[in-house]
Design a protein around this motif. Structure first.
Motif, short mmCIF file in Angstrom:
data_model
loop_
_atom_site.label_atom_id
_atom_site.label_comp_id
_atom_site.label_asym_id
_atom_site.label_seq_id
_atom_site.Cartn_x
_atom_site.Cartn_y
_atom_site.Cartn_z
N UNK A 1 0.86 -1.18 0.00
CA UNK A 1 0.00 0.00 0.00
C UNK A 1 0.89 1.23 0.00
N UNK A 2 0.56 2.17 -0.89
CA UNK A 2 1.25 3.46 -0.90
C UNK A 2 0.22 4.55 -0.66
N UNK A 3 0.51 5.42 0.28
CA UNK A 3 -0.28 6.62 0.43
C UNK A 3 0.50 7.76 -0.19
N UNK A 4 -0.12 8.47 -1.13
CA UNK A 4 0.61 9.53 -1.83
C UNK A 4 -0.07 10.88 -1.61
N UNK A 5 0.72 11.92 -1.68
CA UNK A 5 0.19 13.28 -1.49
C UNK A 5 -0.59 13.67 -2.72
N UNK A 6 -1.85 14.07 -2.51
CA UNK A 6 -2.67 14.42 -3.67
C UNK A 6 -2.95 15.92 -3.73
N UNK A 7 -3.11 16.36 -4.94
CA UNK A 7 -3.47 17.75 -5.19
C UNK A 7 -4.94 17.94 -4.79
N UNK A 8 -5.33 19.16 -4.53
CA UNK A 8 -6.71 19.48 -4.21
C UNK A 8 -7.07 20.78 -4.93
N UNK A 9 -7.35 20.67 -6.24
CA UNK A 9 -7.60 21.88 -7.05
C UNK A 9 -8.76 22.72 -6.49
N UNK A 10 -9.76 22.06 -5.88
CA UNK A 10 -10.90 22.81 -5.34
C UNK A 10 -10.51 23.68 -4.16
N UNK A 11 -9.35 23.38 -3.53
CA UNK A 11 -8.86 24.19 -2.42
C UNK A 11 -7.73 25.13 -2.85
N UNK A 12 -7.63 25.36 -4.13
CA UNK A 12 -6.60 26.28 -4.60
C UNK A 12 -5.29 25.61 -4.96
N UNK A 13 -5.25 24.26 -4.88
CA UNK A 13 -4.06 23.54 -5.28
C UNK A 13 -3.13 23.26 -4.11
N UNK A 14 -2.70 22.00 -4.01
CA UNK A 14 -1.77 21.59 -2.95
C UNK A 14 -0.46 21.16 -3.63
N UNK A 15 0.64 21.80 -3.24
CA UNK A 15 1.92 21.46 -3.86
C UNK A 15 2.68 20.41 -3.07
N UNK A 16 2.33 20.26 -1.79
CA UNK A 16 3.00 19.26 -0.97
C UNK A 16 2.43 19.27 0.43
N UNK A 17 2.88 18.32 1.23
CA UNK A 17 2.46 18.26 2.63
C UNK A 17 3.71 18.14 3.49
N UNK A 18 3.75 18.96 4.53
CA UNK A 18 4.85 18.89 5.49
C UNK A 18 4.38 18.00 6.65
N UNK A 19 5.07 16.87 6.83
CA UNK A 19 4.70 15.92 7.89
C UNK A 19 5.60 16.12 9.10
N UNK A 20 4.99 16.20 10.28
CA UNK A 20 5.76 16.22 11.52
C UNK A 20 5.22 15.12 12.42
N UNK A 21 6.05 14.69 13.35
CA UNK A 21 5.65 13.58 14.22
C UNK A 21 6.18 13.81 15.63
N UNK A 22 5.53 13.16 16.56
CA UNK A 22 6.12 12.94 17.88
C UNK A 22 6.92 11.66 17.66
N UNK A 23 8.20 11.85 17.30
CA UNK A 23 8.94 10.74 16.68
C UNK A 23 9.11 9.54 17.61
N UNK A 24 9.48 9.79 18.86
CA UNK A 24 9.73 8.65 19.76
C UNK A 24 8.45 7.85 19.98
N UNK A 25 7.31 8.57 20.13
CA UNK A 25 6.05 7.86 20.33
C UNK A 25 5.62 7.17 19.04
N UNK A 26 5.87 7.80 17.89
CA UNK A 26 5.49 7.17 16.62
C UNK A 26 6.22 5.84 16.46
#
Lengths: 84, 148
Positions: free
Chosen positions: B29-54
């Motif tokens: 399974x691959x989850x990929x970043x998708x565009x959202x033209x209806x929201x004005x366009x998405x160029x990317x997503x910045x992911x952050x985590x609580x790394x140790x808990x993740x």
């Protein structure tokens, strides 16, 4: 009543609202996560914008708001998770 | 296992981790970043985590999956930092002796990730703005007044 120190951590939007990622707070112990939420909302001006019932983790495990918190515990407040 | 990475995910590396002589079915399974033209366009997503808990949570949910499908072999990567549109933010590989367990284990892992992993995303819009989004991709709403 005894007083304990908990390490509080904020993430993502909550860190922006609180204006910090981590802080130490003293709380009367024994305490619950809900008690820590109340203390946080009193002690940190930006934290009043946090929900009254946020998702929380104690020592890196998801917990409910009535879960116990003791001296030295780490309490993390987590915005709705959005991984994947 | 390294669950979190700032680099593009190599599906080949994940497949190599789960490959085994007793496995006849592998599900990816691959989850990929998708565009959202209806929201004005998405160029990317910045992911952050609580790394140790993740990492701890990945360990726990993989242990649960292995109890349910003892013969399955599982590998996961979740990307952090800026992930451009069309690139994978998460990849899961599940190999099992037969396809049913591979599909089920893969599905279980992604659904648990969605529920439990302390990871957040900030959408970067084409107009230069950025906003935290909830699991459904809507602008995050917090606070007792419901103000965004």
């Amino acid at each position: 009543m005894a007083t304990g120190t908990v390490q509080v951590r904020f993430f993502a939007r909550y860190a922006e609202l609180a204006g910090c990622e981590t802080t130490s707070l003293s709380v009367p112990v024994p305490a619950t996560v809900a008690d820590v939420v109340r203390r946080v909302r009193e002690a940190i001006p930006g934290a009043v914008a946090l929900p009254e019932r946020p998702l929380a983790a104690v020592n890196m495990r998801h917990v409910k708001l009535d879960s116990p918190v003791g001296d030295g515990d780490e309490v993390a407040f987590l915005p709705p998770v959005a991984g994947g | 296992m390294t669950f979190l990475t700032k680099d593009p995910i190599s599906v080949g590396a994940l497949l190599a981790e789960v490959a085994a002589p007793h496995c006849g079915g592998t599900c990816v399974f691959l989850g990929t970043v998708r565009d959202a033209p209806q929201d004005g366009g998405v160029t990317g997503i910045e992911y952050t985590a609580y790394e140790a808990m993740a990492v701890a949570e990945f360990d726990r949910l993989l242990a649960e999956a292995r109890r349910r499908w003892p013969e399955a072999r599982l590998a996961i990567r979740h990307r952090l930092g800026l992930v451009p549109t069309e690139e994978a933010s998460i990849a899961i590989a599940a190999a099992a002796p037969h396809r049913a367990a591979a599909f089920e284990a893969c599905r279980y892992v992604i659904e648990e990730v969605k529920k439990r992993l302390p990871i957040w995303k900030k959408e970067l819009r084409a107009d230069g703005t950025a906003l935290w989004v909830d699991p459904e991709g809507r602008p995050a709403v917090v606070g007792p007044e419901g103000t965004p």
